[in-house]
Scaffold this active site. Structure first.
Site, PDB file in Angstrom:
ATOM      1  N   VAL A  77      -6.542  -3.468   4.941  1.00 57.35           N
ATOM      2  CA  VAL A  77      -5.428  -2.996   4.129  1.00 57.35           C
ATOM      3  C   VAL A  77      -4.732  -1.979   5.042  1.00 57.35           C
ATOM      4  CG1 VAL A  77      -4.725  -1.787   2.031  1.00 57.35           C
ATOM      5  CG2 VAL A  77      -6.666  -3.382   1.955  1.00 57.35           C
ATOM      6  N   PRO A  78      -3.639  -2.387   5.670  1.00 57.63           N
ATOM      7  CA  PRO A  78      -3.117  -1.694   6.858  1.00 57.63           C
ATOM      8  C   PRO A  78      -2.380  -0.382   6.601  1.00 57.63           C
ATOM      9  CG  PRO A  78      -1.695  -3.516   6.307  1.00 57.63           C
ATOM     10  CD  PRO A  78      -2.865  -3.586   5.350  1.00 57.63           C
ATOM     11  N   CYS A  79      -3.108   0.621   6.149  1.00 52.53           N
ATOM     12  CA  CYS A  79      -2.487   1.931   5.925  1.00 52.53           C
ATOM     13  C   CYS A  79      -2.017   2.569   7.228  1.00 52.53           C
ATOM     14  CB  CYS A  79      -3.444   2.859   5.179  1.00 52.53           C
ATOM     15  SG  CYS A  79      -5.047   3.055   5.945  1.00 52.53           S
ATOM     16  N   HIS A  80      -2.521   2.077   8.363  1.00 49.12           N
ATOM     17  CA  HIS A  80      -2.061   2.596   9.661  1.00 49.12           C
ATOM     18  C   HIS A  80      -0.608   2.226   9.941  1.00 49.12           C
ATOM     19  CE1 HIS A  80      -3.514  -1.488  10.577  1.00 49.12           C
ATOM     20  NE2 HIS A  80      -2.636  -1.479  11.573  1.00 49.12           N
ATOM     21  N   ARG A  81      -0.055   1.282   9.191  1.00 47.33           N
ATOM     22  CA  ARG A  81       1.334   0.856   9.399  1.00 47.33           C
ATOM     23  C   ARG A  81       2.338   1.752   8.677  1.00 47.33           C
ATOM     24  NH1 ARG A  81      -0.130  -5.465   8.523  1.00 47.33           N
ATOM     25  NH2 ARG A  81      -1.275  -5.722  10.479  1.00 47.33           N
TER      26      ARG A  81
END
Length: 175
Positions: free
Chosen positions: A141-145
């Protein structure tokens, strides 16, 4: 209906660090980085006692193996989308934010305001930030984006250096 509990756990050594995966019969429930000496963040490591539960761990272990394989492919630059089943636990609002994050394409970024707009809650920017920070399944779940509205690198639970590394892997260069 009782919420699924984590039943199985697997630590994976990767180029980004040691990743701890947890799963239940529905899918991956947690992905955390295991802290090493000198790290400036705390783990969200989940302590499991699977023996207390009567449900078989075999399906959870299948999810773990699939997540491990997909993560290693992603970190090697060979995968852009994850297919492993997910089972994060959170409020309805958190689930909406995490779902919106999951729809971000590889190599794309957004701001908290963008996510707030996407879920139909344009004034909930701070709450989106809090939900983003509570994401229990980092990378997949790409919270780094999520970056600053002005296009700058912003906070990450596992440190800005790792966030920048993940973004660079996806072809995004921020200063």
């Amino acid at each position: 209906m009782k919420k699924p509990v984590p039943l199985a756990k697997l630590n994976v050594k990767t180029s980004a660090g040691i990743i701890s995966l947890c799963a239940n019969e529905s899918g991956i429930s947690h992905l955390n980085f295991v802290p090493q000496a000198g790290d400036d963040w705390q783990t969200r490591e989940l302590s499991l006692t699977a023996s207390r539960y009567s449900v078989s761990t075999s399906l959870a272990e299948v999810h773990l193996q699939q997540a491990k394989d997909e993560l290693l492919e992603y970190l090697a630059g060979k995968r852009q989308r994850f297919n492993v089943a997910l089972a994060p636990q959170g409020t309805e609002f958190q689930q909406q934010v995490w779902h919106a994050l999951s729809e971000l394409e590889y190599g794309d970024t957004c701001s908290y305001a963008d996510i707030a707009e996407k879920i139909g809650r344009p004034k909930a920017v701070r709450a989106v930030g809090t939900a983003n920070g509570a994401n229990p399944i980092a990378i997949i779940v790409p919270c780094h984006r999520v970056i600053g509205k002005n296009g700058t690198l912003t906070g990450y639970a596992y440190g800005l250096a790792l966030k920048q590394k993940l973004l660079q892997l996806e072809g995004i260069s921020l200063i």
